[in-house]
Scaffold this motif. Structure first.
Motif, short mmCIF file in Angstrom:
data_model
loop_
_atom_site.label_atom_id
_atom_site.label_comp_id
_atom_site.label_asym_id
_atom_site.label_seq_id
_atom_site.Cartn_x
_atom_site.Cartn_y
_atom_site.Cartn_z
N LEU A 1 0.86 -1.18 0.00
CA LEU A 1 0.00 0.00 0.00
C LEU A 1 0.90 1.23 0.00
O LEU A 1 1.57 1.53 0.99
N ASN A 2 0.95 1.92 -1.11
CA ASN A 2 1.82 3.07 -1.27
C ASN A 2 1.00 4.23 -1.85
O ASN A 2 0.50 4.16 -2.96
N LYS A 3 0.82 5.28 -1.03
CA LYS A 3 0.05 6.45 -1.45
C LYS A 3 -1.37 6.07 -1.87
O LYS A 3 -1.91 6.58 -2.86
N GLY A 4 -1.96 5.15 -1.10
CA GLY A 4 -3.35 4.78 -1.33
C GLY A 4 -3.58 3.77 -2.44
O GLY A 4 -4.73 3.45 -2.74
N VAL A 5 -2.53 3.26 -3.06
CA VAL A 5 -2.68 2.32 -4.18
C VAL A 5 -2.18 0.95 -3.75
O VAL A 5 -1.06 0.80 -3.24
#
Length: 280
Positions: free
Chosen positions: A25-29
């Motif tokens: 999960l990186n920056k909401g993705v």
């Protein structure tokens, strides 16, 4: 298994299968990756590195970087920014930042380290739980010692946190490795009661900051104050054979201080209320 590093959350799914997956999960993705390898254990270091112990060897940050001489690694753990790997003959310390490794062979007197059951770091030391004793390896000084006789033998690690490590010897004694580098032995209860009936270590479940519940396979439940070492409560079901002949699979403590007990054959059948001596 999940950990957080530099704004990203990494979550692994693995088990006794030939396929594993990683979701980031990186920056909401959310991004998922799938791998056709069986993962035995995962540890993260202080720099966010992911050390993966598989049936084919030890890998760093995925399956593109296999660590040298790691085919025979049986157990791993992390210490600061390095990964400590155990093989049947030696200890290998992989330093991720310097891209180097240090190898230390077991002295002849410590050959039984190849029967390792568990591995954990304690301060600047490595605790190797074997079938015969607990070996203490000083990581910085590269030296070995054995836990003094009479303390514990053939232990299992139960619980690790930032201050203490607890081990159980299978015969009624709990050993605390404290943050002041002191080792304290705590007698749980008479050995004929505390000894597991099927050689599995008991579970330990935290109810609050100071009190933990230890499940003893075969003879009920036990409540212990881990800060003072005092035995505070021991509880059996009304039908003593109900727990004695039914192995406890899972203990679940909820936020109200209640303990749910799931057993192999009886299912979720009991709710114990602590510190009260009643149950429903």
């Amino acid at each position: 298994y999940a950990h957080h590093h530099q704004g990203a959350i990494y979550m692994w799914q693995y088990g006794p299968t030939t396929q594993s997956s990683r979701t980031r999960l990186n920056k909401g993705v959310l991004t998922s990756e799938y791998f056709s390898q069986e993962i035995k254990d995962i540890y993260s270091d202080e720099e966010g590195g992911e050390w993966l112990l598989t049936t084919r060897g030890l890998y760093l940050n995925g399956f593109n970087q296999k660590l040298p001489s790691s085919d025979s690694v049986t157990h791993i753990c992390t210490y600061r920014n390095i990964c400590i790997a155990l093989t049947p003959r030696e200890i290998i310390a992989y330093n991720h930042s310097r891209r180097i490794s240090r190898r230390t062979s077991f002295p002849k007197a410590y050959r039984h380290a190849n029967s390792c059951r568990d591995l954990v770091t304690w301060k600047d030391k490595l605790l190797i739980f074997t079938s015969e004793n607990i070996i203490i390896y000083d990581i910085l000084n590269d030296t070995f010692t054995i836990l003094p006789q009479g303390k514990i033998k053939a232990g299992y690690r139960l619980l690790s946190n930032s201050t203490n490590i607890y081990a159980y010897d299978g015969k009624g004694k709990l050993l605390r490795f404290g943050d002041n580098e002191q080792i304290q032995s705590i007698q749980l209860m008479p050995s004929e009661i505390a000894r597991p009936s099927n050689d599995y270590p008991p579970h330990i479940i935290t109810l609050n900051d100071s009190t933990d519940v230890i499940s003893i396979y075969g003879n009920g439940l036990y409540l212990l104050d881990l800060k003072t070492g005092k035995n505070t409560h021991f509880c059996k079901a009304e039908d003593h054979n109900h727990i004695r002949n039914d192995r406890i699979n899972t203990l679940l403590a909820d936020h109200t201080g209640c303990l749910w007990v799931a057993m192999e054959h009886a299912g979720l059948s009991s709710l114990y209320l602590f510190p009260k001596e009643t149950h429903t």
